[in-house]
Design a protein around this motif. Structure first.
Motif, PDB file in Angstrom:
ATOM      1  N   GLU A   2     -10.608  25.440 -17.859  1.00  0.00           N
ATOM      2  CA  GLU A   2     -11.256  26.834 -17.728  1.00  0.00           C
ATOM      3  C   GLU A   2     -10.152  27.570 -18.772  1.00  0.00           C
ATOM      4  O   GLU A   2      -8.865  27.525 -18.341  1.00  0.00           O
ATOM      5  CB  GLU A   2     -11.068  27.336 -16.335  1.00  0.00           C
ATOM      6  N   LEU A   3     -10.685  28.236 -19.651  1.00  0.00           N
ATOM      7  CA  LEU A   3      -9.697  29.044 -20.790  1.00  0.00           C
ATOM      8  C   LEU A   3      -9.434  30.442 -20.230  1.00  0.00           C
ATOM      9  O   LEU A   3      -8.609  30.892 -20.768  1.00  0.00           O
ATOM     10  CB  LEU A   3     -10.394  28.734 -22.065  1.00  0.00           C
ATOM     11  N   GLY A   4     -10.078  30.942 -19.310  1.00  0.00           N
ATOM     12  CA  GLY A   4      -9.547  32.441 -18.801  1.00  0.00           C
ATOM     13  C   GLY A   4     -10.050  33.301 -19.897  1.00  0.00           C
ATOM     14  O   GLY A   4      -9.164  34.283 -19.740  1.00  0.00           O
ATOM     15  N   LEU A   5     -11.169  33.206 -20.862  1.00  0.00           N
ATOM     16  CA  LEU A   5     -11.436  34.351 -21.592  1.00  0.00           C
ATOM     17  C   LEU A   5     -12.460  35.118 -21.219  1.00  0.00           C
ATOM     18  O   LEU A   5     -12.421  36.446 -21.886  1.00  0.00           O
ATOM     19  CB  LEU A   5     -11.993  33.596 -22.997  1.00  0.00           C
ATOM     20  N   LYS A   6     -13.025  35.046 -20.049  1.00  0.00           N
ATOM     21  CA  LYS A   6     -14.134  36.100 -19.757  1.00  0.00           C
ATOM     22  C   LYS A   6     -13.299  37.417 -19.739  1.00  0.00           C
ATOM     23  O   LYS A   6     -12.385  37.732 -19.295  1.00  0.00           O
ATOM     24  CB  LYS A   6     -14.501  35.467 -18.193  1.00  0.00           C
TER      25      LYS A   6
END
Length: 244
Positions: A2-6
């Motif tokens: 999960e890259l946390g770009l949202k």
């Protein structure tokens, strides 16, 4: 991972085809609001149909004034991918003034201009940010008929380092991604001849060209906080080409 770009807002140039288009699609799927820049309206139209909510901007980045009009009020941007480029291949002794001007306008000058617009906005907001410049293995290896292209990408690598140096104190990270041949639709056509590709593949320990996803995954990683301590780097997605 999960890259946390949202929830972030990104701008991607050269978004109509190839690496740029797939980067837009991946960011969109990750919940990012994407401003997609291309000089071809039909490509933007089809991209919007494929990714509803993408913000299309049609402009030729080789035109400084038009770019300023199109992007000067683009609004808050957290992530920038400078992907737009041209490759005008000519033997050294036949290089034209026009090829030099066009190549440096799009491959380097536009990167500076778009990055200035975005970085100034980040600094004014006091917001952190990440910029990825799409370079090439051609920045480090001489390739016949690629004098101008290699020169623009070599300059981009050094530009990336200086941008990282000057923008780092504002918590803006800047990195480059340097792919080998990528199997875009055009890449498959151009490199499908085994005799043409053999010379290059023989120098690559992994023995294959890159898929678009290989490059996009690296771009997304460098945009994300997973790479929060990485700036001023050139990340080679080249199958080991530069090891020999």
């Amino acid at each position: 991972m999960e890259l946390g770009l949202k929830g972030r807002r990104a701008l991607v140039t050269g978004a109509g085809k190839g690496i740029g288009r797939d980067t837009v699609k991946a960011l969109h799927a990750a919940g990012v609001q994407v401003v997609s820049v291309s000089r071809t309206q039909s490509d933007l139209d089809s991209l919007v149909r494929e990714c509803p909510g993408v913000e299309p901007v049609c402009v030729d980045l080789g035109d400084w004034e038009a770019t300023e009009r199109a992007l000067g009020n683009v609004g808050p941007v957290d992530l920038l991918v400078n992907n737009a480029a041209v490759a005008l291949l000519q033997p050294f002794l036949e290089i034209t003034k026009e090829a030099i001007a066009t190549s440096f306008d799009v491959n380097l000058r536009a990167v500076i201009q778009v990055s200035q617009i975005v970085a100034r906005g980040m600094i004014a907001r006091g917001a952190p940010g990440a910029i990825v410049n799409v370079s090439s293995q051609a920045s480090q290896r001489a390739i016949a008929n690629h004098s101008v292209y290699c020169s623009t990408k070599g300059a981009m690598d050094m530009l990336t380092k200086v941008m990282a140096l000057e923008l780092g104190p504002h918590n803006i990270r800047v990195n480059a991604v340097n792919p080998t041949v990528v199997m875009t639709a055009m890449g498959r056509i151009y490199w499908s001849d085994p005799q043409k590709s053999k010379t290059l593949l023989d120098r690559m320990p992994l023995g294959r060209f890159a898929e678009v996803r290989d490059v996009v995954d690296t771009i997304l990683f460098l945009l994300s906080d997973r790479s929060s301590m990485t700036t001023g780097s050139s990340v080679f997605v080249d199958g080991g080409f530069l090891t020999n």
